[in-house]
Write a protein that holds these residues in place. Sequence first.
Motif, PDB file in Angstrom:
ATOM      1  N   HIS A  65       1.219  -1.543   0.255  1.00  0.00           N
ATOM      2  CA  HIS A  65       0.024   0.087   0.070  1.00  0.00           C
ATOM      3  C   HIS A  65       0.648   1.579  -0.302  1.00  0.00           C
ATOM      4  O   HIS A  65       1.687   1.570   0.746  1.00  0.00           O
ATOM      5  CB  HIS A  65      -0.858   0.369   0.915  1.00  0.00           C
ATOM      6  CG  HIS A  65      -2.166  -1.382   1.415  1.00  0.00           C
ATOM      7  ND1 HIS A  65      -3.196  -1.105   1.340  1.00  0.00           N
ATOM      8  CD2 HIS A  65      -1.093  -2.318   2.030  1.00  0.00           C
ATOM      9  CE1 HIS A  65      -3.531  -2.045   1.553  1.00  0.00           C
ATOM     10  NE2 HIS A  65      -3.511  -3.378   1.570  1.00  0.00           N
ATOM     11  N   GLU A  72      -2.226   0.050  -4.530  1.00  0.00           N
ATOM     12  CA  GLU A  72      -1.799  -0.686  -3.797  1.00  0.00           C
ATOM     13  C   GLU A  72      -2.101  -2.306  -5.015  1.00  0.00           C
ATOM     14  O   GLU A  72      -2.635  -2.795  -5.755  1.00  0.00           O
ATOM     15  CB  GLU A  72      -3.974  -1.572  -3.014  1.00  0.00           C
ATOM     16  CG  GLU A  72      -4.029   0.315  -2.195  1.00  0.00           C
ATOM     17  CD  GLU A  72      -5.426  -0.450  -1.260  1.00  0.00           C
ATOM     18  OE1 GLU A  72      -6.113  -1.429  -1.945  1.00  0.00           O
ATOM     19  OE2 GLU A  72      -5.862   0.182  -0.621  1.00  0.00           O
ATOM     20  N   GLU A 127       3.020   0.579   3.095  1.00  0.00           N
ATOM     21  CA  GLU A 127       3.025  -0.726   4.051  1.00  0.00           C
ATOM     22  C   GLU A 127       2.469  -1.844   2.956  1.00  0.00           C
ATOM     23  O   GLU A 127       2.886  -1.942   2.401  1.00  0.00           O
ATOM     24  CB  GLU A 127       1.383   0.155   4.321  1.00  0.00           C
ATOM     25  CG  GLU A 127       0.593  -0.721   5.496  1.00  0.00           C
ATOM     26  CD  GLU A 127      -0.934  -0.572   5.866  1.00  0.00           C
ATOM     27  OE1 GLU A 127      -1.423  -1.431   6.692  1.00  0.00           O
ATOM     28  OE2 GLU A 127      -1.381   0.423   5.182  1.00  0.00           O
ATOM     29  N   GLU A 129       1.630  -5.213   3.860  1.00  0.00           N
ATOM     30  CA  GLU A 129       0.830  -6.335   4.455  1.00  0.00           C
ATOM     31  C   GLU A 129       1.581  -8.050   4.525  1.00  0.00           C
ATOM     32  O   GLU A 129       1.359  -7.935   2.795  1.00  0.00           O
ATOM     33  CB  GLU A 129      -0.825  -5.846   4.039  1.00  0.00           C
ATOM     34  CG  GLU A 129      -1.784  -7.154   4.690  1.00  0.00           C
ATOM     35  CD  GLU A 129      -3.501  -6.427   4.121  1.00  0.00           C
ATOM     36  OE1 GLU A 129      -4.228  -7.160   4.577  1.00  0.00           O
ATOM     37  OE2 GLU A 129      -3.113  -5.992   2.924  1.00  0.00           O
ATOM     38  N   GLN A 137      -0.645  -9.169   9.103  1.00  0.00           N
ATOM     39  CA  GLN A 137       0.049  -8.450  10.628  1.00  0.00           C
ATOM     40  C   GLN A 137       0.097  -6.822   8.994  1.00  0.00           C
ATOM     41  O   GLN A 137       0.470  -7.408   8.010  1.00  0.00           O
ATOM     42  CB  GLN A 137       1.082  -8.118  11.044  1.00  0.00           C
ATOM     43  CG  GLN A 137       2.449  -9.042  10.314  1.00  0.00           C
ATOM     44  CD  GLN A 137       3.686  -9.302  10.423  1.00  0.00           C
ATOM     45  OE1 GLN A 137       3.292  -8.745  11.798  1.00  0.00           O
ATOM     46  NE2 GLN A 137       5.117  -9.403   9.194  1.00  0.00           N
ATOM     47  N   ARG A 138       0.556  -5.395   9.768  1.00  0.00           N
ATOM     48  CA  ARG A 138       0.845  -4.690   8.701  1.00  0.00           C
ATOM     49  C   ARG A 138       1.580  -3.646   9.536  1.00  0.00           C
ATOM     50  O   ARG A 138       2.174  -3.714  10.373  1.00  0.00           O
ATOM     51  CB  ARG A 138      -0.372  -3.308   9.149  1.00  0.00           C
ATOM     52  CG  ARG A 138      -1.294  -3.939   7.589  1.00  0.00           C
ATOM     53  CD  ARG A 138      -3.054  -3.638   7.538  1.00  0.00           C
ATOM     54  NE  ARG A 138      -3.429  -3.139   9.019  1.00  0.00           N
ATOM     55  CZ  ARG A 138      -4.894  -2.560   9.319  1.00  0.00           C
ATOM     56  NH1 ARG A 138      -4.785  -1.922   8.216  1.00  0.00           N
ATOM     57  NH2 ARG A 138      -4.929  -1.886   9.788  1.00  0.00           N
ATOM     58  N   ARG A 139       2.555  -3.027   8.405  1.00  0.00           N
ATOM     59  CA  ARG A 139       4.051  -2.697   9.068  1.00  0.00           C
ATOM     60  C   ARG A 139       3.970  -0.945   7.899  1.00  0.00           C
ATOM     61  O   ARG A 139       4.197  -1.219   6.954  1.00  0.00           O
ATOM     62  CB  ARG A 139       5.312  -3.096   9.423  1.00  0.00           C
ATOM     63  CG  ARG A 139       5.447  -4.623   9.865  1.00  0.00           C
ATOM     64  CD  ARG A 139       6.829  -5.604  10.288  1.00  0.00           C
ATOM     65  NE  ARG A 139       7.086  -4.300  10.761  1.00  0.00           N
ATOM     66  CZ  ARG A 139       8.818  -4.295  11.404  1.00  0.00           C
ATOM     67  NH1 ARG A 139       9.560  -6.000  10.427  1.00  0.00           N
ATOM     68  NH2 ARG A 139       9.158  -3.767  11.726  1.00  0.00           N
ATOM     69  N   ILE A 213      -3.435   2.956  11.821  1.00  0.00           N
ATOM     70  CA  ILE A 213      -2.699   1.429  10.867  1.00  0.00           C
ATOM     71  C   ILE A 213      -1.918   1.060  12.841  1.00  0.00           C
ATOM     72  O   ILE A 213      -2.177   0.200  13.165  1.00  0.00           O
ATOM     73  CB  ILE A 213      -1.905   1.921  10.668  1.00  0.00           C
ATOM     74  CG1 ILE A 213      -2.312   1.068   9.207  1.00  0.00           C
ATOM     75  CG2 ILE A 213      -0.794   0.417  10.318  1.00  0.00           C
ATOM     76  CD1 ILE A 213      -1.465   1.855   7.940  1.00  0.00           C
TER      77      ILE A 213
END
Length: 216
Positions: A65, A72, A127, A129, A137-139, A213
């Motif tokens: 993202h 995306e 981002e 995912e 999880q998302r970072r 987030i």
Amino acid sequence: MKRSVLAAGALLLTALGLAAQASWLHAKAWLAQEMLEQAWQDSLAQGGSQRPWPWADTHPVAKLHVPGLGIEQIVLAGDSGRVMAFGPGWAPASAEPSDRLGSKVISGHRDTHFAWLAELTSGDLIELESLDQGRPQRRLYWISDLRVADSRVERLTIDDAQDRLVLVTCWPFNAMTSGGPMRYVVTAIPLERSEPADQTARTRATSARMREITSA
């Protein structure tokens, strides 16, 4: 007269054939993206690897993202030309997308899926995912470095102990032919590790997304 009519008819049929082919290519590309997205959603819901179609030799491993650009994209396992025809590909020799250490290397074609790399600037947010032991999880990462590298004299470091996200495509973006040795390399590090010194206007515009987030 008859010859000119036949020639015009042949040209018309050729034009219709080319238009139909182009429409089919666009329809196929759209359908592939829909199926990749569905496979990724199935992975998030069920865990494990979900193939986008029965004969696929790849599967979604992550999703990129880019809030500032409205991007995306599903990331696929493998970085062969066959895989990257459908989307960005994760290099299996690099760290897993869910790993907290090591360089995660994702490659894409400069004239299709990774054309947007040309619009990135230092400090922009990305981002990633992914799935960690079956759990989503998302970072958030921020771009710390953008550079051009010559693949003939330099190899990407993928065995380091630092957490990095590395996006790679061919360079220059406007090249008339593909397959050259030059690469455009974008390096991003976790947002929580250190803050960018000077965030761009695009990055500041994503502050609401950041809060959403990090508080999830």
